[in-house]
Each structure stands twice: as C-alpha cells, then as structure tokens.
Design a protein around this motif. Structure first.
Motif, PDB file in Angstrom:
ATOM      1  N   GLU A  15       0.910  -1.392  -0.250  1.00 31.21           N
ATOM      2  CA  GLU A  15      -0.174  -0.330  -0.021  1.00 31.21           C
ATOM      3  C   GLU A  15       0.939   1.203   0.227  1.00 31.21           C
ATOM      4  OE1 GLU A  15      -3.897   0.247   2.352  1.00 31.21           O
ATOM      5  OE2 GLU A  15      -3.080  -1.848   3.202  1.00 31.21           O
ATOM      6  N   GLU A  16       2.069   1.139   0.704  1.00 36.24           N
ATOM      7  CA  GLU A  16       2.940   2.356   1.112  1.00 36.24           C
ATOM      8  C   GLU A  16       3.801   2.323   0.305  1.00 36.24           C
ATOM      9  OE1 GLU A  16       4.551   1.863   4.259  1.00 36.24           O
ATOM     10  OE2 GLU A  16       3.387   2.063   5.568  1.00 36.24           O
ATOM     11  N   PRO A  50      13.802  -7.760   6.386  1.00 34.09           N
ATOM     12  CA  PRO A  50      13.023  -7.802   8.413  1.00 34.09           C
ATOM     13  C   PRO A  50      11.937  -7.042   7.643  1.00 34.09           C
ATOM     14  CG  PRO A  50      15.513  -7.663   8.018  1.00 34.09           C
ATOM     15  CD  PRO A  50      14.832  -7.582   6.579  1.00 34.09           C
ATOM     16  N   SER A  51      11.105  -5.702   8.238  1.00 30.79           N
ATOM     17  CA  SER A  51      10.025  -5.099   8.490  1.00 30.79           C
ATOM     18  C   SER A  51      10.591  -3.486   8.562  1.00 30.79           C
ATOM     19  CB  SER A  51       9.212  -4.996   9.607  1.00 30.79           C
ATOM     20  OG  SER A  51       9.539  -4.902  10.752  1.00 30.79           O
ATOM     21  N   ASP A  52      11.730  -3.113   8.710  1.00 30.40           N
ATOM     22  CA  ASP A  52      12.722  -2.237   8.605  1.00 30.40           C
ATOM     23  C   ASP A  52      12.839  -1.654   7.599  1.00 30.40           C
ATOM     24  OD1 ASP A  52      14.222  -3.575   9.581  1.00 30.40           O
ATOM     25  OD2 ASP A  52      15.425  -2.334  10.496  1.00 30.40           O
ATOM     26  N   GLN A  53      13.112  -3.291   5.741  1.00 27.58           N
ATOM     27  CA  GLN A  53      13.982  -2.834   5.055  1.00 27.58           C
ATOM     28  C   GLN A  53      13.219  -3.217   3.213  1.00 27.58           C
ATOM     29  OE1 GLN A  53      17.553  -5.446   5.584  1.00 27.58           O
ATOM     30  NE2 GLN A  53      17.824  -4.699   7.962  1.00 27.58           N
ATOM     31  N   VAL A  54      12.063  -3.980   4.085  1.00 32.24           N
ATOM     32  CA  VAL A  54      11.307  -4.422   2.819  1.00 32.24           C
ATOM     33  C   VAL A  54      10.746  -3.438   2.039  1.00 32.24           C
ATOM     34  CG1 VAL A  54       8.903  -4.801   4.395  1.00 32.24           C
ATOM     35  CG2 VAL A  54       9.402  -6.330   2.503  1.00 32.24           C
ATOM     36  N   HIS A  55      10.383  -2.314   2.322  1.00 35.31           N
ATOM     37  CA  HIS A  55      10.162  -1.471   1.515  1.00 35.31           C
ATOM     38  C   HIS A  55      10.861  -0.820   0.890  1.00 35.31           C
ATOM     39  CE1 HIS A  55       9.090   2.819  -0.020  1.00 35.31           C
ATOM     40  NE2 HIS A  55       8.113   2.126   0.579  1.00 35.31           N
ATOM     41  N   GLY A  56      12.889  -0.900   1.471  1.00 41.55           N
ATOM     42  CA  GLY A  56      13.506  -0.257   0.211  1.00 41.55           C
ATOM     43  C   GLY A  56      13.957  -1.569  -1.058  1.00 41.55           C
ATOM     44  N   ALA A  57      13.673  -2.971   0.307  1.00 36.63           N
ATOM     45  CA  ALA A  57      14.029  -3.623  -0.902  1.00 36.63           C
ATOM     46  C   ALA A  57      13.137  -4.151  -2.298  1.00 36.63           C
ATOM     47  CB  ALA A  57      14.655  -4.868  -0.346  1.00 36.63           C
ATOM     48  N   LEU A  58      12.179  -3.530  -1.989  1.00 35.57           N
ATOM     49  CA  LEU A  58      10.815  -4.007  -3.043  1.00 35.57           C
ATOM     50  C   LEU A  58      11.163  -2.895  -4.290  1.00 35.57           C
ATOM     51  CD1 LEU A  58       7.891  -6.062  -1.032  1.00 35.57           C
ATOM     52  CD2 LEU A  58       9.678  -6.804  -1.832  1.00 35.57           C
ATOM     53  N   ALA A  59      11.259  -1.607  -3.170  1.00 34.87           N
ATOM     54  CA  ALA A  59      11.501  -1.115  -4.391  1.00 34.87           C
ATOM     55  C   ALA A  59      12.459  -0.250  -4.837  1.00 34.87           C
ATOM     56  CB  ALA A  59      11.534   0.956  -3.356  1.00 34.87           C
ATOM     57  N   GLY A  60      13.748  -0.488  -4.751  1.00 37.69           N
ATOM     58  CA  GLY A  60      14.867  -1.348  -5.140  1.00 37.69           C
ATOM     59  C   GLY A  60      14.747  -2.260  -6.437  1.00 37.69           C
TER      60      GLY A  60
END
Length: 443
Positions: free
Chosen positions: A18-19, A255-265
């Motif tokens: 969603e984010e 990990p939850s604090d890294q998943v956004h950056g990983a998927l966005a990358g």
C-alpha cells in the motif's frame, strides 16, 4: 489493455504494498481470498483505483481430465468480486489418476510440466476453451518453470505456446524467471522461445528471484531478482512493449524496516530493464508447425478438440509420472532418474513447508522433529484432498503410531487433532483395523 507496473500482493507485505509509490496494479493468488470478504488491504487498493488481477494456481488446465466446474466457478467469482479485467492461470498439470485411469487420484501440490506433444496440446486446447466459456473475463496462461523434461517431445516451448494461442485466442502471461529456470535446468534458449512466441498475445510479464543449488535453478520467489532474469526481461522488451510487468515475491521477505526499500529497489531495476531495452524491428516469427504436422494433428470436429484416446494416453503418462514423484512408484521410461529424485525431494519439501504454514501448531508441538517426521510420513503417502486434510492425516498418523514419544507433546497433538476433526483419535480397535487395511493396500 495497459496494466503498467505491479507487484504480487501477499498478506505478509500488505502494508508495504500500500505504501509503494508508482504501482498501477497488484496480482493476488485466487485461492487465497474469499470473494465475499476481501482483505481490508485489497479493498483499500481497489478504492484507490488500482487494478487487482486474480492468479489461479490449482485449476490444472494441463491435466488429462477436464477442468473442475467448481474450480472454474470459484475463479469466476473472484474475478467478479475484484472487478478484474482478466484472470490468469498456468500451463501445467497438478493432479492425475481418478476415473480417467481407474486409479486413485493423486495431487502434486505443485505445477508440473505438460508434455509438449500433439496429444497434450489437443487436451490443453479443449480444457482452455472450457475455461474461457466459464469465465466472465479474458484468460491468460503462464509458462512454468520445470526441473524435469518429458521424453520424446514434439514441439519446443515457443511452438507449443504459439499453437495454443492460435487455436484458442488465449492470452499469455510470460514469466521471464521461468524462461531462465528452463535455460539452466533444461538447456532451453530463452531468446529462441521468445522468437517463436506470438508476442502480441502477451497480457503481462512476471519477474521473480531464485537461486542455483547443485547445478539446478530453483524458482523460489524468495530471493531478489538476479541479473540473468533481468537480461531475459530486456530480451523480451526488445521485441515488444509488455502491457504490464509484475514483481513476484512470496517468501523470506526482508525485515520490516528493510522490506520497503528492498521491494522498491527491485521494482526500479525492473522499470530500468524494460525502459532501457532497444526495440528491434519486428521479426518474422518462425512457423510453429509444418502443414504436415497440422494435418497429422487434425481430429474429427473442431481443430484441436481432444478425442477420448488423447485424454486416455495423456492420463496414463501423467499418472505414471505423478505416482513416481509422490507415491513411491517406479520411474517412467525415458525420464532422467537423477532429475526425478531432485523433483521428488522438492515436492516433499514444499509439502512439508506448506503444511507448516497452514498448521503452524504442528512444528511448534513437534519442534525440530517436525520436518523429518513429516518427510517420513509423506514418503509413499500422496496428498489426496489438499494441504489442510494432509495436516490432519499427518497428525492422525503420528497418534496411531504412538508418537510423539514425549507425553506432553502427544497430549497437545491429540487436543489439536480433536479440535479440528470433531471426533476422538482412533482407539485400539480402530488402530488395528487401520493397520490391517494398510497391509492389504501394500500387497
């Protein structure tokens, strides 16, 4: 129909999805949602105007038997509930046996390759037409990854898909990670497959990660997308601008604090691969089959319709293969025995992992002994009615044999089993009768 950039929606990353910025659509595993009670996250995405496409995994259009009316009805209901512009499934077989071969039905719990033969094509074409007539929106089908190859195949993957599209008008969901997997595991050239494809039939593209172990590529959907997979994506994008591209990630999330950056990358790398591809001039696609082949393939009635003998022959072959993979049967003639062993282990490991995921109490009760106990249980005991029933049967098997040895764990397992089976575990008389039946079955 332009879809744009998408990602596979999974409950574990629902908030992250969603984010994420720049998303146009998501894909959801059809069997994992209830059309009358959609997850809140999916409802919010729909309210924002994102397209949601249901992706089926259990229809078995490559099975020798006709597709289940109930499964088709379920898939249609999900497409309607989501307001989806299309639905997708796989060119694979997932079960064999049953009435068609007068033998017990076997479930693979996995997508297995269809032999690229004229018989299999006839059956697949008819099954696809049945599905198309039952669904409220267009259907697109995905090429799968495979560890094993059928002997005496008559068509390449590109030819097989081209023939299927020509005879049914079905769309294609091209998974470039699967093309790379088949390159490593079966020596098939992705560029050759793409050259033979009717690229104008592509509805969208899957991109996913994997890893190589012991010379075998495993399409895990649990690792970052690799450069070789992106290279296949560039090759595809040089031939056609795909209407949609989707990142698949199913497990082992950062990990939850890294998943956004990983998927966005990963999404950024996919965008760059598609956007940076240089479009080559349209090439003449090789003919998928000769006129002689087409005449030999023709059968009474509409072109490509399956005669009963084609279903019978395919059913016998698929049942023999699946019995070897999940029921301790002998290896069918012509198959690579080493690859069959790898596939057996992969199917058993997946079965153990899925049961642990849908019944997490079992590994909690059994501890480190869960996996070896389940693999021992699964050997020669094929799954019959899905993973939930499999979990109950596994627990029953342990209780009948007086396990686990720890009395406290055995009591916990008994309570777990009772809560779900709505009856008491088998007593002494039932255990004796069950053992007698098992001895008769093994004769």
């Amino acid at each position: 129909m332009a879809l744009g950039m998408g990602i596979g929606w999974r409950p574990e990353i629902a908030r992250t999805v969603e984010e994420l910025s720049g998303l146009d659509w998501v894909e959801v595993v059809a069997e994992n949602i209830c059309p009358c009670h959609l997850p809140d996250s999916l409802s919010r995405l729909l309210a924002r105007g994102l397209t949601v496409v249901p992706h089926g995994v259990s229809l078995g259009l490559g099975d020798a038997d006709r597709p289940s009316e109930q499964r088709l009805k379920d898939l249609a209901e999900r497409a309607t509930a989501l307001g989806a512009p299309l639905v997708t499934e796989h060119i694979a077989f997932v079960r064999a046996g049953g009435k068609l071969t007068a033998s017990p039905q076997l479930e693979a719990g996995h997508l297995l390759p269809v032999p690229r033969t004229w018989d299999a094509l006839k059956v697949l074409v008819e099954n696809v037409r049945i599905a198309q007539d039952s669904l409220p929106v267009p259907l697109a089908l995905e090429n799968i990854a495979a560890l094993i190859s059928w002997p005496d195949e008559e068509l390449t993957e590109g030819q097989f898909l081209a023939e299927l599209v020509e005879r049914t008008g079905v769309g294609l969901l091209i998974d470039v990670a699967n093309l790379h997997t088949n390159h490593v595991n079966r020596g098939e050239d992705p560029a050759k497959a793409l050259a033979e494809l009717p690229v104008e039939a592509i509805a969208y593209v899957h991109v996913a990660g994997g890893e190589e172990r012991d010379g075998v590529w495993h399409d895990t959907h649990a690792h970052p997308v690799t450069e070789p997979v992106l290279e296949v994506l560039r090759e595809l994008a040089s031939r056609v601008s795909p209407p949609g591209v989707l990142l698949e990630r199913d497990d082992d999330f950062p990990p939850s604090d890294q998943v956004h950056g990983a998927l966005a990358g990963e999404l950024a790398a996919i965008r760059e691969a598609v956007g940076g591809a240089v479009q080559a001039p349209p090439a003449t696609r090789p003919a998928s089959a000769t006129a002689t082949d087409r005449e030999a393939d023709a059968s009474p009635g509409s072109p490509g319709s399956a005669d009963p003998s084609a279903r019978d022959r395919l059913g016998i072959c698929q049942t023999a293969l699946l019995a070897s993979l999940v029921a301790g049967g002998p290896a069918p003639e012509g198959f690579d025995h080493q690859r069959l062993r790898v596939q057996r282990r992969a199917l058993a490991a997946k079965r153990a992992s899925v049961v642990a995921r849908i019944a997490p109490e079992l590994p909690e009760i059994l501890g480190p002994g869960y996996r070896p106990a389940f693999l021992a249980y699964a050997k020669g005991r094929p799954m019959g009615s899905g993973y939930r029933k499999d979990a109950l049967s596994f627990a029953e098997h342990l209780l009948i044999s007086g396990r686990p040895a720890n009395a406290r764990a055995r009591r916990q397992l008994t309570r777990w089993w009772e809560d779900r089976i709505a009856t008491r575990p088998p007593g002494r008389a039932a255990r004796i009768a069950r053992a007698a039946r098992m001895r008769l079955l093994r004769r």
